[in-house]
Enzyme design. Sequence first.
Site, mmCIF file in Angstrom:
data_model
loop_
_atom_site.group_PDB
_atom_site.id
_atom_site.type_symbol
_atom_site.label_atom_id
_atom_site.label_comp_id
_atom_site.label_asym_id
_atom_site.label_seq_id
_atom_site.Cartn_x
_atom_site.Cartn_y
_atom_site.Cartn_z
ATOM 1 C CE LYS A 47 18.152 96.210 -34.028
ATOM 2 N NZ LYS A 47 16.905 97.168 -34.415
ATOM 3 N NE ARG A 122 22.315 101.069 -34.771
ATOM 4 C CZ ARG A 122 21.466 100.590 -33.850
ATOM 5 N NH1 ARG A 122 21.984 99.748 -32.993
ATOM 6 N NH2 ARG A 122 20.016 100.897 -33.826
ATOM 7 N NE ARG A 161 10.845 101.154 -29.074
ATOM 8 C CZ ARG A 161 11.978 100.773 -29.499
ATOM 9 N NH1 ARG A 161 12.388 99.610 -29.763
ATOM 10 N NH2 ARG A 161 12.430 101.939 -30.357
ATOM 11 N NE ARG A 194 14.490 103.988 -27.750
ATOM 12 C CZ ARG A 194 15.001 102.726 -28.297
ATOM 13 N NH1 ARG A 194 14.910 101.546 -28.032
ATOM 14 N NH2 ARG A 194 15.574 102.997 -29.467
ATOM 15 N NE ARG A 205 15.621 104.991 -33.927
ATOM 16 C CZ ARG A 205 15.098 104.342 -33.067
ATOM 17 N NH1 ARG A 205 13.872 105.180 -32.625
ATOM 18 N NH2 ARG A 205 14.999 103.128 -32.538
HETATM 19 P P1 AP5 Z 1 11.745 96.299 -30.426
HETATM 20 O O1 AP5 Z 1 12.035 94.754 -30.089
HETATM 21 O O2 AP5 Z 1 11.970 97.027 -29.236
HETATM 22 O O3 AP5 Z 1 12.840 96.644 -31.731
HETATM 23 P P2 AP5 Z 1 14.194 96.763 -31.952
HETATM 24 O O4 AP5 Z 1 14.536 96.283 -33.203
HETATM 25 O O5 AP5 Z 1 15.023 96.339 -30.734
HETATM 26 O O6 AP5 Z 1 14.099 98.430 -32.121
HETATM 27 P P3 AP5 Z 1 14.991 99.274 -31.455
HETATM 28 O O7 AP5 Z 1 14.312 100.932 -31.675
HETATM 29 O O8 AP5 Z 1 15.576 99.141 -30.198
HETATM 30 O O9 AP5 Z 1 16.283 99.600 -32.480
HETATM 31 P P4 AP5 Z 1 17.200 100.578 -32.775
HETATM 32 O O10 AP5 Z 1 18.186 99.714 -33.542
HETATM 33 O O11 AP5 Z 1 16.759 101.793 -33.266
HETATM 34 O O12 AP5 Z 1 17.759 101.018 -31.368
HETATM 35 P P5 AP5 Z 1 18.833 100.631 -30.209
HETATM 36 O O13 AP5 Z 1 18.463 100.627 -28.935
HETATM 37 O O14 AP5 Z 1 19.561 99.673 -30.770
HETATM 38 O O15 AP5 Z 1 10.292 96.406 -31.123
HETATM 39 C C1 AP5 Z 1 9.912 97.397 -31.405
HETATM 40 C C2 AP5 Z 1 8.433 97.644 -31.049
HETATM 41 O O16 AP5 Z 1 7.632 96.538 -31.974
HETATM 42 C C3 AP5 Z 1 8.165 97.310 -29.726
HETATM 43 O O17 AP5 Z 1 7.016 98.058 -29.235
HETATM 44 C C4 AP5 Z 1 7.854 95.764 -29.785
HETATM 45 O O18 AP5 Z 1 6.852 95.441 -28.539
HETATM 46 C C5 AP5 Z 1 6.873 95.772 -30.883
HETATM 47 N N1 AP5 Z 1 7.220 94.483 -31.614
HETATM 48 C C6 AP5 Z 1 8.165 93.457 -31.747
HETATM 49 N N2 AP5 Z 1 7.928 92.644 -32.518
HETATM 50 C C7 AP5 Z 1 6.716 92.304 -32.881
HETATM 51 C C8 AP5 Z 1 6.085 91.838 -33.928
HETATM 52 N N3 AP5 Z 1 6.495 90.573 -34.320
HETATM 53 N N4 AP5 Z 1 4.723 92.091 -33.978
HETATM 54 C C9 AP5 Z 1 4.245 93.366 -33.564
HETATM 55 N N5 AP5 Z 1 4.963 94.231 -32.747
HETATM 56 C C10 AP5 Z 1 6.440 93.753 -32.413
HETATM 57 O O19 AP5 Z 1 19.669 101.974 -30.419
HETATM 58 C C11 AP5 Z 1 19.245 103.519 -30.248
HETATM 59 C C12 AP5 Z 1 20.338 104.454 -30.655
HETATM 60 O O20 AP5 Z 1 21.443 103.983 -29.927
HETATM 61 C C13 AP5 Z 1 20.678 104.455 -32.142
HETATM 62 O O21 AP5 Z 1 19.922 104.997 -32.902
HETATM 63 C C14 AP5 Z 1 22.157 105.011 -32.031
HETATM 64 O O22 AP5 Z 1 22.292 106.316 -31.897
HETATM 65 C C15 AP5 Z 1 22.742 104.276 -30.716
HETATM 66 N N6 AP5 Z 1 23.388 102.880 -30.997
HETATM 67 C C16 AP5 Z 1 23.118 101.841 -30.512
HETATM 68 N N7 AP5 Z 1 24.141 100.970 -30.884
HETATM 69 C C17 AP5 Z 1 25.035 101.351 -31.563
HETATM 70 C C18 AP5 Z 1 26.152 101.132 -32.456
HETATM 71 N N8 AP5 Z 1 26.558 99.754 -32.336
HETATM 72 N N9 AP5 Z 1 26.651 101.893 -33.055
HETATM 73 C C19 AP5 Z 1 26.368 103.403 -32.852
HETATM 74 N N10 AP5 Z 1 25.233 103.560 -32.411
HETATM 75 C C20 AP5 Z 1 24.534 102.948 -31.661
HETATM 76 MG MG MG Z 2 16.103 97.501 -29.075
#
Ligand code: AP5
Ligand code: MG
Length: 247
Positions: A47, A122, A161, A194, A205
């Site tokens: 994402k 979410r 990552r 992270r 997660r």
């Molecule tokens: P990346 O682009 O980083 O993936 P992502 O979908 O952004 O993954 P996240 O881990 O950031 O998602 P998340 O939803 O768990 O975390 P968030 O920060 O939102 O890609 C992942 C890896 O794969 C990278 O190394 C990338 O280079 C690689 N990659 C990408 N595309 C690729 C491809 N096509 N092929 C190969 N490799 C690839 O949330 C973290 C925490 O915050 C949550 O757990 C929660 O506790 C809290 N939080 C955040 N938002 C909310 C909310 N709205 N409500 C409640 N809690 C929340």
């Molecule tokens: Mg992300």
Amino acid sequence: EVQGKRLLPLCLYIAVFKNTFLDFFTMQKGMVNSMKVIMLGAPGAGKGTQAKMIAEKYGVPHISTGDIFRANIKEGTELGMEAKKYMDQGQLVPDELTVRILLDRVAKDDCKNGYVLDGFPRTIPQAEVLDKALSEINDKIDYAINVDVPDENIINRMGGRRACLSCGATYHMVHIPPKKEGICDVCGQPLVLRDDDKPETVKNRLDVYHKQTQPLIDFYNAKGILKSVDGTVDMKDVFAAIVAILG
Ligand code: AP5
Ligand code: MG
């Protein structure tokens, strides 16, 4: 010489009205680019990677609630302390807190031509609050893009990552390595694994995702704005599929 005489008034005209022309074209561009996009997908589906590319191409801000929380944790703010309790467990930060932060952010000036939301909503209640806030100003989300990646692929990706906690840039040790090992290309700060990318937390997660976030796919499908893309292919191809949708 006659041509020169004709050109002179034209040049003067352009010089005087240049800014008006530019404003006009910028406005047109803004109107064309105006779009509000939500990124859906499991943790690690890509994402953030895709949201950054969308933001750059369409000239709208990339808003990641996860990045906002991580920046606050790094700065040691009260919000950061509160969010960390949940994030480290792989749980969601409570809706009430998350919604307040998101609504404040999208009310900012740079959001008037749209935005890409990454990691929000979410939960169904978050989506309903966003809908309500937008409909009050006669507005709506244009697309919800679901980046589809099966759980098996996710576990592999997360271990590789590396993230920059200063500017939010993301790398992958194999797929997108930084130019200098362990250092962010964008801001020169050290890259880290992270806290929530440890294997046992990733599993939590994913469970939380399936229970609380996946229902949003049906929610946006029912509204007719859901588009799914295959997130397992090369990230450039994922992006091409998204551009084909957004236009
Ligand atoms: P990346 O682009 O980083 O993936 P992502 O979908 O952004 O993954 P996240 O881990 O950031 O998602 P998340 O939803 O768990 O975390 P968030 O920060 O939102 O890609 C992942 C890896 O794969 C990278 O190394 C990338 O280079 C690689 N990659 C990408 N595309 C690729 C491809 N096509 N092929 C190969 N490799 C690839 O949330 C973290 C925490 O915050 C949550 O757990 C929660 O506790 C809290 N939080 C955040 N938002 C909310 C909310 N709205 N409500 C409640 N809690 C929340
Ligand atoms: Mg992300």
